[in-house]
Write a protein that holds these residues in place. Structure first.
Motif, PDB file in Angstrom:
ATOM      1  N   THR A 362       2.675   2.221  -2.188  1.00  0.00           N
ATOM      2  CA  THR A 362       2.000   2.170  -0.882  1.00  0.00           C
ATOM      3  C   THR A 362       1.757   0.771  -0.351  1.00  0.00           C
ATOM      4  OG1 THR A 362      -0.224   2.143  -1.856  1.00  0.00           O
ATOM      5  CG2 THR A 362       0.803   4.304  -1.482  1.00  0.00           C
ATOM      6  N   GLY A 363       1.720  -0.239  -1.232  1.00  0.00           N
ATOM      7  CA  GLY A 363       1.368  -1.579  -0.783  1.00  0.00           C
ATOM      8  C   GLY A 363      -0.109  -1.738  -0.479  1.00  0.00           C
ATOM      9  N   GLU A 641       9.539  -4.025  -1.031  1.00  0.00           N
ATOM     10  CA  GLU A 641       9.344  -3.312   0.234  1.00  0.00           C
ATOM     11  C   GLU A 641      10.385  -2.224   0.457  1.00  0.00           C
ATOM     12  OE1 GLU A 641       6.659  -3.823   2.135  1.00  0.00           O
ATOM     13  OE2 GLU A 641       6.057  -5.216   0.536  1.00  0.00           O
ATOM     14  N   ARG A 664       5.395   2.139   1.372  1.00  0.00           N
ATOM     15  CA  ARG A 664       5.205   0.857   2.040  1.00  0.00           C
ATOM     16  C   ARG A 664       6.376   0.524   2.961  1.00  0.00           C
ATOM     17  NH1 ARG A 664       4.198  -2.636  -2.981  1.00  0.00           N
ATOM     18  NH2 ARG A 664       3.923  -4.297  -1.452  1.00  0.00           N
TER      19      ARG A 664
END
Length: 684
Positions: A362-363, A641, A664
């Motif tokens: 998810t970041g 990413e 993310r």
């Protein structure tokens, strides 16, 4: 055991027989339950003094059921003069629409009687046959009956009402009705469970927390939940059915915390409708690529309840993540230590693993930074209280010899950790998968420390400790004459040499030496461990092997999903696919809903997976199993990413298409197709 019918919606669930009746039972918990208390233990319908019999049953939805019934014995079904429909739903309360039909051409009088009762038993009392220490009262009113229980400041009530006029007594309601020719009579019954908290004797109702909801509201919420998940298109019927059933069950298992007001996923019905450390973390790992929003409430609550002191009764230690949280009477009066209970040696390293995996997908670095103190405390527990003998391994031995769990690993039944010859080791014990989890937690903790905590020195230390643990583990746990890792070490450091499914968790953690991975994979897919429907918890040929033994021969779907992930991690893609196909094929025989466990009989012997008699169903980590298997077959792995997609779909499964995978990177699609046996070099 007679087949049961179950409906649930979050905090509240009901278990009845196939005509909708509830009777007190010690072999299986029938009744209406909420927050570990049984608010209905008797709910028996009679028409003119007769019990009813099933014509048909509609239980396709988790939150509602319709029973089509007739009076009399089965031989009298032909041209029945009357019939009954019970339409039941759960939405914070029990709502039952009762309809009596007169199929004759003359007006008919009926006496409808519903026996009602509540013992307010704690789930632990049902399992252990304890007796109530408080007082149960029944207070009849106008078309309503209030059943109440009080023991000091512990107070629970069941408020029962009817929309039709009724004769109400302390044991139920009677309706004396006349139904016109070819007409019907109806009433709507409602049972509202009420928890009352108190300051002194000033009681205040605090339940139902989420309010009373009708069927349409529940249906709308579950539809939105399912719509948020990635869309699956595939050629494999069992996979499609299991995926949709899993999403439905995960939605139904969500409940609202009684104290914090956050939505969590309960571990399973009927015994485990609450927060568990181990189960909740494993489920979160399974659903992360599909429904990442389920993870933060769980991991935040686990961090908030992290151990801070030494408490022998609760097996609590500083930094330790809880095992189980209960709200019932026995916990409230400290007759059971579950308020919360910390008797699990694996939930603490798994907590660190989940937080790292969540950030990779998810970041969400803000959550990681908020939980830095909890991560450090968990990692410190591994090397302090977790290492009971100072040998560099994680051990367990309950501080509470009275009510504490003996085995504090996922195979927590009394006989779940045997030697090959059937003997059981003494305590403390260091099971193999605990060392794998500790190894993985240290590596992941190092990444978090270096990337988010700005502490490279701490990260270097954790990586060094992980490397030392891996070398030590591969020396001490390897059973040289068997070519596999021991199930555990005993207190003397000797190998508990049982051959078990725990090998697959070692692959998942990454602690297995690369040179030994092929032997481990070969054992896992051997006839001794692989039944054809999945990998058994304990291999055939072991003295304690029992195909219907809880942890000594059954097949656990959740266990198999993490084994498949472990096989995938070490490059055994076809073996992982073979395992995925087996488990998904088994799901077809359970209507798409994988149970907690099923028997370990060979596939060629039974032709279908045999049910385990007391398995929880639905269960969260079983519902999460098809999701994790999808991740494995499509080769989904976050990388910075980006989402890496490297599918290896089992032969014969055809096309798998998963759309709108969240992370993310936004949302991406993944497509995999099984390789044609006539074209082995064709790409995926």
């Amino acid at each position: 055991m007679k087949e049961r019918v179950r409906i649930l919606d979050g905090n509240t669930f009901l278990v009845s027989d196939r005509v909708g009746d509830i009777e007190p039972s010690v072999d299986f918990p029938t009744g209406m339950f909420s927050f570990d208390t049984r608010f209905l233990s008797t709910w028996l319908l009679k028409l003119d003094g007769q019990r009813l019999h099933e014509l048909s049953l509609d239980d396709t939805e988790s939150y509602q059921t319709r029973f089509f019934l007739v009076p009399g014995e089965p031989t009298h079904y032909l041209d029945a003069k009357a019939s009954v429909i019970r339409e039941r739903s759960i939405g914070g309360s029990l709502d039952e629409q009762l309809s009596v039909f007169n199929h004759t051409r003359a007006e008919v009088g009926f006496t409808v009687r519903i026996e009602m009762g509540a013992d307010f038993a704690d789930l632990f009392e049902i399992k252990d046959l304890q007796h109530k220490k408080g007082r149960v009262t029944a207070i009849p009113g106008v078309n309503e009956l209030r059943l109440a229980y009080q023991r000091e400041t512990f107070r629970r009530e069941a408020m029962i009402s009817s929309t039709a006029p009724a004769e109400v007594d302390e044991r139920g309601m009677t309706f004396r009705i006349r139904v016109g020719p070819q007409s019907e009579w109806n009433t709507r019954l409602r049972v509202v469970p009420v928890i009352r908290s108190s300051r002194g004797q000033d009681f205040r109702a605090v339940l139902p927390i989420a309010g009373l909801r009708d069927v349409e509201a529940i249906r709308s919420e579950q539809r939105k939940f399912v719509e948020r998940a990635p869309k699956l298109g595939c050629d494999c019927g069992p996979l499609a059915g299991a995926y949709r059933r899993s999403l439905d069950d995960l939605s139904a298992l969500r409940y609202e915390s009684i104290s914090l007001g956050v939505r969590l996923v309960a571990a399973g019905l009927p015994w485990f409708m609450t927060l568990f450390g181990r189960d909740s973390i494993f489920t979160s790992l399974q659903v992360l690529p599909f429904l990442p929003e389920l993870v933060p409430p769980t991991i935040t609550l686990l961090a908030g309840l992290q151990g801070t002191r030494l408490d022998d009764f609760r097996d609590e230690e500083p930094g330790k993540i809880l095992h189980e949280l209960r709200y019932g009477e026995t916990s409230g009066f400290e007759e059971q230590p579950h308020s919360p209970y910390y008797g699990a040696a694996d939930s603490t390293p798994l907590f660190v693993i989940l937080l790292d995996e969540y950030e990779r997908w998810t970041g969400d670095d803000q959550l990681v930074r908020r939980l830095e103190t909890s991560v450090r405390a968990a990692l410190a527990w591994i090397d302090s209280y977790g290492d009971l003998l100072g040998t560099g391994y994680v051990w367990y031995h309950s501080r509470n010899p009275g009510t504490g769990l003996e085995n504090q690993c996922w195979k927590d039944s009394w006989d779940g950790i045997p030697y090959r010859d059937g003997r059981l080791p003494g305590f403390p014990r260091a099971t193999c998968e605990l060392q794998g989890y500790a190894y993985d937690a240290k590596l992941r903790g190092a990444r978090l420390a270096r990337t988010f905590f700005d502490d490279p020195e701490y990260a270097d230390r954790l990586e060094r400790e992980a490397a030392e643990l891996k070398a030590r583990f591969n020396r001490d746990f390897w059973v040289a004459d068997g070519g596999y890792y021991a199930l555990a070490l005993d207190a003397d450091g000797a190998q508990v040499d049982g051959l078990s499914s725990n090998l697959g968790h070692l692959l998942w953690s990454g602690i297995v030496d690369e040179s030994r991975a092929p032997q481990v994979a070969e054992h896992l897919l051997s006839p001794e461990l692989f039944s054809g429907w999945g990998i058994r918890t304990l291999a055939t040929g072991q003295a304690r092997y029992n195909p219907i033994g809880y942890h000594v021969g059954t097949v656990w779907p959740f266990d198999n999903s993490f084994i498949a992930w472990g096989l995938w991690r070490y490059g055994f893609r076809s073996e992982a696919g073979r395992l995925a196909e087996a488990v998904l094929s088994a799901s077809r025989h359970f209507g798409g809903r994988l149970p907690e466990a099923f028997a370990g009989y060979p596939r060629e012997l039974t032709d279908y997976p045999v049910e385990y008699p007391t398995a929880c169903s639905p269960q969260a980590w079983s519902a999460g199993t098809p999701l994790l298997l999808l991740r494995v077959m499509l080769g989904l792995q976050p990388q910075g990413e980006h989402l890496i997609i490297d599918p290896a779909v089992p032969e014969g499964m055809g096309r798998i298409e998963l759309l709108d995978i969240p992370g993310r990177w936004g949302r991406v699609d993944a497509l995999g197709r099984s390789r044609s046996p006539r074209d082995p070099d064709r790409g995926h």
